[in-house]
Design a protein around this motif. Structure first.
Motif, PDB file in Angstrom:
ATOM      1  N   LEU A 131       0.836  -1.206   0.000  1.00 49.81           N
ATOM      2  CA  LEU A 131       0.000   0.000   0.000  1.00 49.81           C
ATOM      3  C   LEU A 131       0.868   1.252   0.000  1.00 49.81           C
ATOM      4  O   LEU A 131       0.610   2.211  -0.756  1.00 49.81           O
ATOM      5  N   ASN A 132       1.900   1.267   0.824  1.00 49.46           N
ATOM      6  CA  ASN A 132       2.811   2.409   0.831  1.00 49.46           C
ATOM      7  C   ASN A 132       3.538   2.536  -0.502  1.00 49.46           C
ATOM      8  O   ASN A 132       3.716   3.645  -1.027  1.00 49.46           O
ATOM      9  N   LEU A 133       3.957   1.398  -1.066  1.00 48.30           N
ATOM     10  CA  LEU A 133       4.667   1.426  -2.338  1.00 48.30           C
ATOM     11  C   LEU A 133       3.769   1.963  -3.450  1.00 48.30           C
ATOM     12  O   LEU A 133       4.231   2.716  -4.329  1.00 48.30           O
ATOM     13  N   TYR A 134       2.496   1.611  -3.420  1.00 50.21           N
ATOM     14  CA  TYR A 134       1.555   2.106  -4.425  1.00 50.21           C
ATOM     15  C   TYR A 134       1.513   3.636  -4.414  1.00 50.21           C
ATOM     16  O   TYR A 134       1.590   4.291  -5.462  1.00 50.21           O
ATOM     17  N   HIS A 135       1.427   4.215  -3.229  1.00 51.20           N
ATOM     18  CA  HIS A 135       1.346   5.676  -3.136  1.00 51.20           C
ATOM     19  C   HIS A 135       2.688   6.343  -3.453  1.00 51.20           C
ATOM     20  O   HIS A 135       2.715   7.466  -3.966  1.00 51.20           O
TER      21      HIS A 135
END
Length: 860
Positions: free
Chosen positions: A654-658
């Motif tokens: 999720l952090n990588l997506y953002h």
């Protein structure tokens, strides 16, 4: 373009002519870099240029204008009573008179009596196709790359008002003329019409045929047949076995050969094959045998163990076969050779793949490559891992490699003759330049006062060039960061977007480079680098700095093509449409040395740090902050997520997506239409955990791998079908609210997700999302309830139980405020609610306009 007529009034101030756009230009670093190159070219030809990218309030439109007296190619003033020249003929101003007028620096003797015949011609602007063309420094550029679907206006205006005001504010511009143009599409020779949204051509795309079908509406698109789709994207028919094993064309250009560009980048690749290969059928070439030989064996520190993990096997293979080299041959050609380390890691030898096959048996190696080689690896990378894996086998550790010509050739080319740089050369020598972590190319490198240029020794045109205006520093690579080429020496050249790595045969050559470059003014502060190195050490992933405030980052770009500086088509991977964004630093160490057990490379810590950096306010002038973020993003290459439990992988992804969303917005700007999303999100990619994936693949093939596909028909063709070993296995409807692509339909703020609080954070995210987008209204007269849900609840309804509207409402209800919950009964059933018409569910339209995300601070 020709104009003819009289002025209605005599200008008192400066009269400007040029073009303006009816909206602010929202540019990323690549687009700004392209603009800087174009503006530099224009300013060399016409003096007095004034330009702006516009402002968010609309007080000043984006424009580029010049003094009107010098802007027009030809100006003919016809006195009263005389006949003006015909509009269908060339205006009769001679080339000599035109040149004299433009060189005069005059504002012109404009009046209201004469009839003016004005003409403007450009070989660079092609309005029917809406492209900039014939640019020597770059490919043709779609004008929508700069201002989307805004109108282009050709204008002439007098600047009035406060003459000290440097901006050309709309309220101060007194317009004498305006011609407004808009791109409506192109009609092809077969009569078909291409709408604006059909093709999203980007400046770094290869030339390719356009999609000639025109879908006028969504219903038309939904009626497309399978034959239509096949015409747009034919599947590759060649097998992976042929791709990997027939990698024996050893005299070539040095570039990875990919038949990967489809006729339409809107549509993603077919599912990537997981078929593996053996090297039994290699075309063996004769090996020159001499008395000298080297023993090739596994270094002592990486002895083979039966219990070795995949990543340990990869690390051993990386040490034994650290890469391949495009080695210079005569007549401008290159030969691909692979590097191997010898006994006790004492030296490096070079062999073609067929020479290697002659020396080593190939049985029992296929299983090794099956276990740890991504189907997205390039053919050369598969072969490198294959050969490295062979050398890890206990029965085949010790083999003799007889000396060949490549051992004597590497980095030993005689001084070439390159006349155009001899007079300005500060230093030159033979180097190998890294094209990717495992791929190097042998070149003659020349330092001049303006550039560092790289040539084939027998070709006068440089293959690659770095502008020293974007040079931030040069330093040798530390032992722990350098690739495993024994007895070779390494240098890192730092630029804004991507660092360049060089390999030298002699340490003295490398040190001479550092000495010469230390006397070159640095972009980091304008002074000589020998002073900068003390005050400005290399930026690490954890550094927070704000050097060089006020420096426009687009002016610091070092590569001739700005897209190359921020987007990397790595030869280690079969990139196809993908372009790697986290490419500022190459990571030469393998995952076995930087896995989840490493204190300095914990995946969630690295991702959290990078996300906080990219979400912090970052003005485009704060280049040091940008470099710090790009370094943090590059550190994600080395993390290993495969051994992490799913409870830790979810917050990481999720952090990588953002991170990827914001990284793309910074570099490329934001997409502003639904049809641009497909090519945009399928292109921007990251290299991470020994894999490569686009933002679309991260969302649908990793995070949502076991969740439903979007309900739209078009999703069948624009979504990837890639498989990843570390994909999430569990389904959670809250993920649909947590993935934030920056759309105006989504909340503006995102948190840094953490494994220890992920459940609470997901609940908070859903609560925040539905608070701004879910509406519940009770019709007092009719007694029924209207529920308005966000569009994602329609697209991914199957993630909410059985996929019925009642299931979605039931799960969303608990996140609503209590006073709104009271409008809905405690017990929801399809019979009670929908059959009686007691509830009506509608869905909001999705807004495809995007904005930059901001950081939601941690709270209890």
């Amino acid at each position: 373009m020709k104009l003819q007529g009289k002025l209605k009034y005599k200008p008192k101030g400066n009269l400007y002519g040029g073009a303006e756009v009816t909206d602010q230009m929202r540019l990323g670093l690549v687009s700004k870099g392209l603009c800087s190159i174009l503006l530099k070219l224009v300013s060399q030809k016409i003096a007095g240029i004034h330009y702006s990218f516009g402002d968010s309030k609309g007080d000043e439109w984006a424009h580029i204008v010049f003094p009107a007296w010098t802007f027009f190619d030809k100006i003919v003033a016809t006195k009263p009573g005389d006949t003006p020249p015909p509009m269908d003929e060339d205006f009769p101003e001679s080339a000599k008179d035109s040149k004299k007028r433009k060189a005069s620096g005059s504002n012109g003797n404009w009046n209201t009596e004469d009839t003016y015949s004005l003409s403007f011609n450009s070989m660079y602007l092609d309005l029917p196709t809406w492209h900039l063309m014939n640019l020597n420094v770059m490919k043709d550029v779609d004008l929508r790359q700069f201002w989307g679907d805004s109108m282009l206006r050709f204008v002439a205006y007098e600047k009035t008002g406060n003459l000290r005001e440097k901006k050309h504010l709309r309220r101060d511009n007194k317009y004498l003329m305006g011609i407004q143009t808009q791109f409506l599409g192109a009609t092809h020779e077969d009569g078909t019409h291409e709408k604006i949204e059909s093709v999203d051509s980007l400046p770094w795309d290869k030339a390719r045929p356009s999609i000639t079908r025109s879908y006028q509406s969504y219903s038309d698109l939904a009626m497309a047949t399978n034959d239509d789709i096949d015409d747009i994207e034919p599947e590759a028919k060649s097998s992976l076995m042929e791709e990997v094993i027939l990698d024996t064309e050893e005299n070539g250009s040095g570039d990875e050969d990919e038949n990967s560009e489809s006729s339409a980048t809107l549509f993603f690749d077919a599912k990537e094959s997981t078929q593996r290969s053996s090297i039994d059928d290699l075309d063996l070439e004769s090996v020159g045998l001499v008395d000298d030989h080297s023993v090739l064996t596994v270094p002592l520190e990486v002895e083979t163990r039966q219990s070795a993990t995949i990543w340990e096997t990869t690390r051993r293979a990386d040490l034994l076969c650290p890469g391949w080299i495009d080695m210079c041959e005569s007549k401008g050609k290159y030969t691909k050779v692979y590097a191997f380390t010898t006994e006790n890691n004492s030296s490096t030898v070079f062999r073609t793949n067929s020479q290697f096959a002659r020396s080593f048996a190939t049985d029992d190696a296929r299983a090794l490559m099956d276990a740890h080689c991504s189907p997205r690896a390039s053919s050369s990378e598969k072969l490198r891992r294959y050969m490295g894996s062979l050398l890890t086998q206990p029965k085949k550790n010790v083999k003799k490699f007889y000396k060949t010509k490549y051992d004597e050739m590497f980095l030993r080319w005689k001084t070439p003759s390159i006349p155009e740089v001899k007079s300005t050369t500060l230093f030159s020598c033979m180097v190998a330049r890294a094209l990717s972590e495992r791929h190097w190319i042998e070149e003659w490198a020349v330092i001049t006062s303006k550039h560092i240029s790289f040539y084939h020794p027998e070709i006068k045109k440089p293959r690659f060039r770095i502008s020293l205006r974007g040079f931030f520093g040069a330093r040798k690579l530390s032992d722990e960061n350098k690739p495993n080429f024994p007895n070779h020496h390494f240098l890192e050249i730092e630029t804004l977007g991507r660092n360049v790595y060089l390999m030298f045969l002699a340490e003295s050559q490398r040190d001479l480079w550092i000495n010469v470059l230390s006397k070159v003014p640095s972009a980091a502060g304008g002074g000589r680098l020998e002073n900068q190195l003390v005050n400005n050490p290399p930026l690490s992933a954890g550094s927070k700095s704000s050097l060089s405030k006020g420096i426009g980052m687009d002016s610091l770009l070092a590569f001739e093509d700005p897209s190359d500086e921020f987007l990397h088509k790595s030869t280690v991977w079969s990139c196809k449409q993908r372009r790697i964004l986290n490419c500022r630093n190459f990571v030469f160490t393998s995952l076995g040395q930087a896995g989840v057990q490493s204190k300095t490379c914990q995946p969630n810590e690295v991702a959290s740090e990078a996300l906080q950096k990219v979400l912090e306010p970052m003005e485009h002038s704060e280049e040091a902050n940008l470099r710090a973020f790009l370094d943090s993003a590059s550190a994600l290459k080395a993390v290993n997520v495969s051994d992490m439990p799913e409870s830790e992988r979810l917050p990481f992804f999720l952090n990588l997506y953002h991170i990827m969303v914001m990284h793309a917005f910074l570099v490329l700007g934001v997409p502003d239409s639904a049809f641009k999303w497909a090519s945009f999100f399928n292109m921007i990619s990251y290299q991470c955990s020994d894999e490569i994936f686009s933002l679309t693949e991260l969302e649908h093939s990793i995070v949502r791998a076991n969740m439903s596909s979007p309900s739209q028909f078009v999703a069948k063709f624009v979504l990837p079908k890639s498989d990843y070993d570390f994909a999430l296995k569990r389904s959670d409807y809250r993920i649909n609210f947590a993935l934030n692509c920056g759309s105006l339909s989504n909340p503006k703020m995102v948190p840094v997700y953490r494994s220890e609080t992920i459940n609470e954070q997901l609940d908070a995210t859903v609560r925040n999302y539905v608070k701004q987008s879910v509406k519940v209204k009770k019709n007092i007269g009719g007694g029924n309830v209207l529920v308005v849900l966000p569009r994602i609840c329609y697209w991914y309804a199957s993630d909410f139980g059985r996929g019925r509207a009642v299931d979605v409402v039931y799960l969303v209800k608990k996140y609503l405020d209590k006073n709104i919950q009271e409008l809905l009964p405690d017990k929801l059933s399809e019979g009670d609610w929908f059959s009686t018409g007691a509830i009506t569910v509608k869905y909001l339209h999705y807004n495809y306009q995007c904005r930059h995300l901001t950081l939601l601070q941690d709270s209890s």
